[in-house]
Design an enzyme around this catalytic site. Sequence first.
Site, PDB file in Angstrom:
ATOM      1  N   TYR A   1      10.354   3.255  15.718  1.00 47.93           N
ATOM      2  CA  TYR A   1       8.906   2.984  15.699  1.00 47.93           C
ATOM      3  C   TYR A   1       8.326   2.747  17.106  1.00 47.93           C
ATOM      4  CZ  TYR A   1       4.487   1.632  13.669  1.00 47.93           C
ATOM      5  OH  TYR A   1       3.161   1.601  13.323  1.00 47.93           O
TER       6      TYR A   1
ATOM      7  N   ARG B   1       0.828  -1.198   0.000  1.00 49.73           N
ATOM      8  CA  ARG B   1       0.000   0.000   0.000  1.00 49.73           C
ATOM      9  C   ARG B   1       0.860   1.245   0.000  1.00 49.73           C
ATOM     10  NH1 ARG B   1       2.572   2.025   3.123  1.00 49.73           N
ATOM     11  NH2 ARG B   1       2.656   1.867   5.369  1.00 49.73           N
TER      12      ARG B   1
ATOM     13  N   GLY C   1      11.331  -3.007   3.061  1.00 49.22           N
ATOM     14  CA  GLY C   1      11.941  -1.856   3.741  1.00 49.22           C
ATOM     15  C   GLY C   1      11.750  -0.560   2.980  1.00 49.22           C
TER      16      GLY C   1
ATOM     17  N   SER D   1       4.939  -1.360   2.640  1.00 51.33           N
ATOM     18  CA  SER D   1       4.293  -2.363   3.452  1.00 51.33           C
ATOM     19  C   SER D   1       4.368  -3.794   2.939  1.00 51.33           C
ATOM     20  CB  SER D   1       2.832  -1.950   3.606  1.00 51.33           C
ATOM     21  OG  SER D   1       2.418  -2.332   4.833  1.00 51.33           O
TER      22      SER D   1
ATOM     23  N   SER E   1      14.961   0.925   5.522  1.00 51.00           N
ATOM     24  CA  SER E   1      14.646   1.160   6.922  1.00 51.00           C
ATOM     25  C   SER E   1      14.133  -0.145   7.502  1.00 51.00           C
ATOM     26  CB  SER E   1      13.583   2.253   7.009  1.00 51.00           C
ATOM     27  OG  SER E   1      12.996   2.238   8.260  1.00 51.00           O
TER      28      SER E   1
ATOM     29  N   ASP F   1      -2.028   5.912  13.017  1.00 51.89           N
ATOM     30  CA  ASP F   1      -2.946   4.763  13.153  1.00 51.89           C
ATOM     31  C   ASP F   1      -2.860   4.152  14.548  1.00 51.89           C
ATOM     32  OD1 ASP F   1      -0.382   3.762  12.545  1.00 51.89           O
ATOM     33  OD2 ASP F   1      -1.119   2.136  11.265  1.00 51.89           O
TER      34      ASP F   1
ATOM     35  N   ASP G   1      -1.749  -0.736   7.461  1.00 48.55           N
ATOM     36  CA  ASP G   1      -1.243  -1.524   6.343  1.00 48.55           C
ATOM     37  C   ASP G   1      -2.107  -2.748   6.087  1.00 48.55           C
ATOM     38  OD1 ASP G   1       0.660   0.303   6.721  1.00 48.55           O
ATOM     39  OD2 ASP G   1       2.200  -1.073   7.409  1.00 48.55           O
TER      40      ASP G   1
ATOM     41  N   GLY H   1       8.653   1.169   2.789  1.00 49.96           N
ATOM     42  CA  GLY H   1       7.492   1.947   3.215  1.00 49.96           C
ATOM     43  C   GLY H   1       6.244   1.616   2.427  1.00 49.96           C
TER      44      GLY H   1
ATOM     45  N   LYS I   1      12.443  -1.839  10.135  1.00 45.68           N
ATOM     46  CA  LYS I   1      11.590  -1.488  11.280  1.00 45.68           C
ATOM     47  C   LYS I   1      11.854  -2.338  12.510  1.00 45.68           C
ATOM     48  CE  LYS I   1       7.416  -1.892  10.218  1.00 45.68           C
ATOM     49  NZ  LYS I   1       6.734  -2.089   8.997  1.00 45.68           N
TER      50      LYS I   1
HETATM   51  P1  NG1 Z   1       5.368   0.608   7.094  1.00 41.96           P
HETATM   52  O1  NG1 Z   1       6.636   0.478   7.812  1.00 41.96           O
HETATM   53  O2  NG1 Z   1       5.430   1.536   6.000  1.00 41.96           O
HETATM   54  O3  NG1 Z   1       4.802  -0.723   6.675  1.00 41.96           O
HETATM   55  C1  NG1 Z   1       4.383   1.387   9.492  1.00 41.96           C
HETATM   56  C2  NG1 Z   1       3.259   0.688  10.243  1.00 41.96           C
HETATM   57  C3  NG1 Z   1       1.895   1.360   9.994  1.00 41.96           C
HETATM   58  C4  NG1 Z   1       1.975   2.851  10.247  1.00 41.96           C
HETATM   59  C5  NG1 Z   1       3.163   3.435   9.450  1.00 41.96           C
HETATM   60  C6  NG1 Z   1       3.376   4.894   9.711  1.00 41.96           C
HETATM   61  C7  NG1 Z   1       3.714  -1.695  10.399  1.00 41.96           C
HETATM   62  C8  NG1 Z   1       3.395  -3.022   9.866  1.00 41.96           C
HETATM   63  N1  NG1 Z   1       3.125  -0.673   9.802  1.00 41.96           N
HETATM   64  O4  NG1 Z   1       4.243   1.207   8.110  1.00 41.96           O
HETATM   65  O5  NG1 Z   1       0.914   0.765  10.820  1.00 41.96           O
HETATM   66  O6  NG1 Z   1       2.079   3.139  11.604  1.00 41.96           O
HETATM   67  O7  NG1 Z   1       4.379   2.763   9.771  1.00 41.96           O
HETATM   68  O8  NG1 Z   1       2.264   5.623   9.343  1.00 41.96           O
HETATM   69  O9  NG1 Z   1       4.449  -1.562  11.344  1.00 41.96           O
END
Ligand code: NG1
Length: 581
Positions: free
Chosen positions: A290, A54, A181, A185, A280, A63, A232, A183, A282
Amino acid sequence: MAAQLPIPVFTSLNEIHTDLQTAALQATRWDNLVQEFEKRYGTKPAYICRAPGRVNLIGEHIDYALFGVFPAAVESDILIACGPSTDERLGGVTAENLNPRYTRQTFAPILKNTLLPSAQGTEAASNEESWFLEIDKKELRWESYVKAGYYGILNRFFPPSAPNTRPVPVNLLVTGSVPSGSGLSSSAAMVVASTLAFLAVNDKLSGLTKGQLVEMDMENEKRVGVNSGGMDQAASVISIPQSALYITFFPSLSAEPIPLPTPRTTPRAVFVCANSLVVSDKVVGAKTRYNLRVVETLVGARVLALRLGLSLGPTERPTLREVFGRWLGIAETKGGPSTLDVETLRAGLERILPEVEKLKPSRADGQEGLTLEEMVQWSGLSPEQFHELYLSWVDVEATHFQLYKRAKHVFSEALRVLQFRDVCLRAAASSDTTLPESTLVELGVLMNASQTSCADLYECSCPELDALTKLAREAGAYGSRLTGAGWGGCTVSLVAEDKVDEFISRIKAVYGPYKNLEGDALHDAIFATKPSSGACVYKPALATILYPEYFETVKVDWTVWTQSGPVRYSCGSEAEQKTQS
Ligand code: NG1
């Protein structure tokens, strides 16, 4: 309501990719997956499960504070071909990936008397047997996402106390086009596709709604070690083509498809994703990024509640959205119906923003953060109570905790989401097929403001993302911002459709890290994207099961209704590409 709909089970590819060009491109990929599955496991897959990545258009890091976000599914996705296996281990799994970087993995869940993780991520003792799967939270391993999807269905659908219900062994083959990595998702897409694969092979799909799948996957992904919100998973599961989703999480999950004005405006516009090429991770960076933000917003919510004169029990851990609702005097119960309409929400956000100043420490040195000791003191809790409530379930590290800046970002970003939604709805309501360019300008302004807030207040940007969004604006984008968690990964830019090629060429020429890329790598780094459909299960039609010889030739087939009647496409071979049926 979109979240109440069942998980779609399709029998032809054109139900998934409605435009012919995409369907034709995808058919080759799907067929390759089917063939590879058969090569590796000796049988055809029983299902192919698809979950898209997404792009979040606006509403970053809000969120998990339970405010509404505005993402859309992209065309890139994770596909998992799957079927029952002859593995002798109870519920044993063999997971392979077409990408050779990700090696073959086998694992099986075990039943043991153990400590069960609760919904909040805290540990709660259980005397009963439960399913257990080892997931390494310290290291990023591809199969962790597969295990996370599996774990979530084991205790729910195969209660250890009911020996007649046991998971069947499963073979999986994964292929993905969502860069990890970045963004976009890929992690949620992996978890959603895995959950669907285990549900499908175990025949547990019927009766399950999209909303229930999202809720399961929000829990599932936490098992990998990130305390993520639900954006996501919701976007991957609930999205529909041509629309973004306005997703709210409180008091319960709800998703409203909002048509994007981009296909109707003059000039028409598209969203372009550009990867900063900063990866990145996470999971690995969670304690200073995060997960730290999750804790800062939660403690910020408590302190704000106290400063707004609300009373809180010592074990209550409300989010900013919950504090906001209480401050407005709205009675809301978790899981209950929504009682806060969008107008009240908007007016409330405008009113609460000045109140956030109450979180700003008055210090001569300009430091806006708090040390751990100061934060504990501001929370009104004892160090023990504070630790139990905010730190015992998560590992975080900071010299100063930024409650003020994080809360200010959350409320202002939540307001921008509503403003963005309004512009889109206004455009959709207009009967005029030609909309003024100012519609796009308004969206762009909101995207740029979001980027500034992410960079300055939420501190989730990085020099490369700052540079890339700036270059995008200079190259003519109406607006540009990071998308997803940030600290690397992708940007999303709103660009006039007739200028997209020029825009992409310009960015390729001026963004330093692209200079060493060529061919597919460069093509994958920056691309225009259309909002696509959400997760689904592809099940070969009944005919293919009854007549194996038919399945031999028609690996993946679809029918397109043209003016002269149905045209059947298949991808068994070049010669079969198009046969009038
Ligand atoms: P990414 O890292 O882009 O999948 C994460 C979180 C989301 C939201 C965004 C910031 C996960 C799976 N997803 O997205 O829920 O918080 O960061 O808006 O950690």
